[in-house]
Every structure is written in C-alpha cells, then in structure tokens.
Design a protein around this motif. Structure first.
Motif, PDB file in Angstrom:
ATOM      1  N   TRP A   1      11.720   2.917  -6.050  1.00 45.79           N
ATOM      2  CA  TRP A   1      12.419   4.095  -6.555  1.00 45.79           C
ATOM      3  C   TRP A   1      13.724   4.304  -5.789  1.00 45.79           C
ATOM      4  O   TRP A   1      14.784   4.537  -6.380  1.00 45.79           O
TER       5      TRP A   1
ATOM      6  N   ALA B   1       1.619   9.277 -12.461  1.00 49.74           N
ATOM      7  CA  ALA B   1       2.788   9.483 -11.604  1.00 49.74           C
ATOM      8  C   ALA B   1       2.655   8.815 -10.239  1.00 49.74           C
ATOM      9  O   ALA B   1       3.621   8.253  -9.710  1.00 49.74           O
TER      10      ALA B   1
ATOM     11  N   ALA C   1      10.332   8.884 -13.502  1.00 50.67           N
ATOM     12  CA  ALA C   1      10.918   9.105 -12.181  1.00 50.67           C
ATOM     13  C   ALA C   1      11.968  10.212 -12.272  1.00 50.67           C
ATOM     14  O   ALA C   1      13.113   9.975 -12.676  1.00 50.67           O
TER      15      ALA C   1
ATOM     16  N   VAL D   1       8.313   8.195  -1.110  1.00 48.09           N
ATOM     17  CA  VAL D   1       8.211   7.423  -2.348  1.00 48.09           C
ATOM     18  C   VAL D   1       8.410   5.937  -2.079  1.00 48.09           C
ATOM     19  O   VAL D   1       8.979   5.526  -1.068  1.00 48.09           O
TER      20      VAL D   1
ATOM     21  N   TRP E   1       4.641  16.177  -4.935  1.00 48.16           N
ATOM     22  CA  TRP E   1       4.112  15.041  -4.188  1.00 48.16           C
ATOM     23  C   TRP E   1       5.075  14.515  -3.116  1.00 48.16           C
ATOM     24  O   TRP E   1       4.648  13.861  -2.183  1.00 48.16           O
ATOM     25  N   ILE E   2       6.363  14.800  -3.247  1.00 49.52           N
ATOM     26  CA  ILE E   2       7.372  14.251  -2.336  1.00 49.52           C
ATOM     27  C   ILE E   2       7.696  15.230  -1.219  1.00 49.52           C
ATOM     28  O   ILE E   2       7.841  14.841  -0.052  1.00 49.52           O
TER      29      ILE E   2
ATOM     30  N   TYR F   1       5.309   6.853  -8.078  1.00 48.45           N
ATOM     31  CA  TYR F   1       5.807   7.451  -6.848  1.00 48.45           C
ATOM     32  C   TYR F   1       5.498   6.590  -5.628  1.00 48.45           C
ATOM     33  O   TYR F   1       6.377   6.351  -4.787  1.00 48.45           O
TER      34      TYR F   1
ATOM     35  N   VAL G   1      15.109  12.338  -2.069  1.00 47.78           N
ATOM     36  CA  VAL G   1      14.171  11.327  -2.584  1.00 47.78           C
ATOM     37  C   VAL G   1      14.518   9.958  -2.020  1.00 47.78           C
ATOM     38  O   VAL G   1      13.648   9.150  -1.698  1.00 47.78           O
TER      39      VAL G   1
ATOM     40  N   SER H   1       2.799  19.819  -7.555  1.00 46.34           N
ATOM     41  CA  SER H   1       1.790  18.796  -7.825  1.00 46.34           C
ATOM     42  C   SER H   1       0.504  19.435  -8.335  1.00 46.34           C
ATOM     43  O   SER H   1      -0.332  18.759  -8.956  1.00 46.34           O
TER      44      SER H   1
END
Length: 316
Positions: free
Chosen positions: A208, A258, A272, A204, A22-23, A262, A197, A45
């Motif tokens: 986070w 999630a 996380a 995100v 997803w990131i 996220y 990240v 994902s």
C-alpha cells in the motif's frame, strides 16, 4: 508555533493524524504525539475490544497528549462516552453522524469536542450543537465522503467565513506548503491522513505504501457517489477502476476482506481508502521527519510570503 489549536490540544504543533480505521492505533498515533503533533486512536473499525487494547498500549508509548475519534456510524457501544472519558484524554473528534448525538455528553465530561464536516450545512449544525471546533474535510481526502464533495480550497474559506471557532483543515494536506495554504484560508491546524498511511510507523503493508509513493495525482477514484451507503475516495486499482463505472450493490460489503489488503498486501482484496494527495508523496518517511519537515517548510513559506507580499513602507 502557538495558537488556539495548540492551546486546546496541548501540543507543540497543530498537526493532527487522521483517525483511520485499523491504522490509527498505538504504533502510529504514539509516533505522531511524540513528534509534537496529536495522534488519534480510531473507532471506525468497530472493534472496540481491540481499541481498548490499543489505548492501553498508547499509555505506555507516549506521555504526550493524544485523542480519540468517535465514528458514530460504526460505534455500537452505548457507553462510548464513558469509555472515551475514562481514558484520560482531553480531546475527541466525532464524525460520520449527527453532532448532537454525543457533543453535550462528551463536553460534560470535560472533553474538548471537534466535529468533522464535509460541507457548510454540516458545519452550521455542529456549531449549533455546541462543538468547540471543526475539522473541515475537503472531498480530495481519502476515506468515507459525502456524495456531493467539495474541495478544500472552496470549503475551508467558506466555513471559516461563517464561524469564529477554531478549524482544523483536512483533505490534501501533506507538507508545509499545503499547511500554509490551509492557514491562509482560515485554518489554525491541519489533519493528515494519506501522508500518515505512508509513514514508516504506519502498520499497513508495504504494498500500500509503495502504491501511494508511485501514485500520480489522478490515481484515486471517487466511488459510490449516488449510494446507497457512503461515498469513498480510494486508490485506483483494477477493482476500484471497475467500481468507478459499475458501482457494486453494497459498497461496504467490499470492505469485508479489508485486513487482507491493509496488512496482507493484497491490493485487490478490498478498497484502499486514499486521498488525492498520494500524487504528491514520493517516499516513505518516519513520522518525526514528516512533522519536522512540514513545520520547517511551513515557517519558510510564511516568512517568504511575508517578505514578498507584506506591506511596503511608503516613501518619505
């Protein structure tokens, strides 16, 4: 900076962004590629329809090289090899599965294939499968892990002592000093996950990123060491602290929400996935700045060590 990794990837710097579910999509990956590293689009994902859209975006956001990761445990598309080959990329990493499953097919399409390995046995299996190189990932890295984790300081030189293939080091890499250490241990490239990240371009939620910036070196937990399912390294929260002592029956079920973590910022909604190197990250920075500072520090460290410990000419 020029070596086998830069040649194989076609990049200016041998710095790769980890393919986080997803990131690792167009917003972040294009920033990495545009800064001279290699951005990678994820498949972990499991949402290949979304990934296809991200690939389209990627092509509009950068004209630099980029790659795709095939996370075998999460990909159910039997045509994944054709999908990857059709995107025009030259580099692919495979992970979370048997390197024999896709290596030959991907290479037959003209792709350079690296497999992610958590131990020597996995590295030897990948080498036998015919991979072009390895991503050697120490247990201090975030995300899905082998239950019998080995630190990068031990794993990286061990694998490099058994193969001449080019190696990208992952786990604990966040700056020029850690990059220089990885090169001293035999790597020719590095992969950054947690550092990316926390980057400004990371999609995100700010919560986070703030937790990474404020984390101590002890603020990650290693979960589900004895299964069933994968082990995980994650940021310490109330939920994960509880899971550290009382593992849930199904660790993957805890990732059902999630996206609320996220992108919604609810840090207790899921898990996380974060590496120990969070304890060394003290600010959110743009990707270009992260890569520039990493390269500058790497060069300074290597120069200093060469001057300090290089061979001294014997007196006449």
């Amino acid at each position: 900076m020029k070596n086998r990794i830069t040649d194989l990837l076609g990049v200016k710097y041998p710095i790769v962004q980890a393919p986080m579910g997803w990131i690792a999509r167009a917003q972040l990956a294009s920033a990495v590629s545009n800064a001279g590293g290699l951005g990678i689009i994820e498949t972990s994902s499991g949402r290949l329809d979304e990934v296809r859209e991200e690939v389209k975006k990627m092509k509009t956001l950068t004209d630099k090289p980029w790659g795709i990761n095939v996370a075998q445990a999460f990909v159910r598309d039997p045509d994944i090899v054709s999908f990857v080959a059709d995107q025009g990329v030259k580099f692919v990493t495979t992970s979370a599965g048997d390197p024999n499953r896709y290596c030959e097919a991907l290479k037959s399409k003209g792709l350079t294939v690296f497999h992610v390995v958590p131990n020597l046995a996995a590295a030897e299996k990948a080498i036998a499968a015919g991979v072009d190189g390895l991503v050697v990932e120490g247990g201090e890295g975030g995300g899905f892990k082998n239950g019998r984790d080995v630190a990068t300081m031990v794993l990286l030189p061990l694998v490099c002592s058994r193969t001449d293939l080019p190696v990208i080091a992952a786990g604990g890499i966040t700056d020029g000093r850690s990059m220089a250490a990885a090169f001293a241990l035999g790597a020719e490239g590095v992969q950054m996950g947690t550092r990316m990240v926390s980057a400004a371009e990371s999609p995100v939620h700010q919560n986070w990123k703030d937790m990474i910036v404020n984390a101590r070196e002890t603020d990650t937990v290693f979960l589900n060491r004895h299964g069933p399912g994968p082990a995980l390294r994650a940021l310490r929260t109330e939920k994960t602290t509880r899971f550290e002592l009382e593992p849930p029956t199904n660790i993957m079920a805890e990732m059902a929400n999630a996206l609320d973590l996220y992108f919604g910022g609810d840090m207790e909604a899921a898990i996380a996935l974060t590496g120990q190197v969070a304890g060394r990250i003290d600010s959110v920075k743009p990707v270009a700045e992260i890569i520039r500072e990493t390269v500058e520090e790497f060069e300074a460290v290597m120069t200093r060590l060469g001057r300090q410990y290089g061979k001294v000419a014997e007196p006449a």
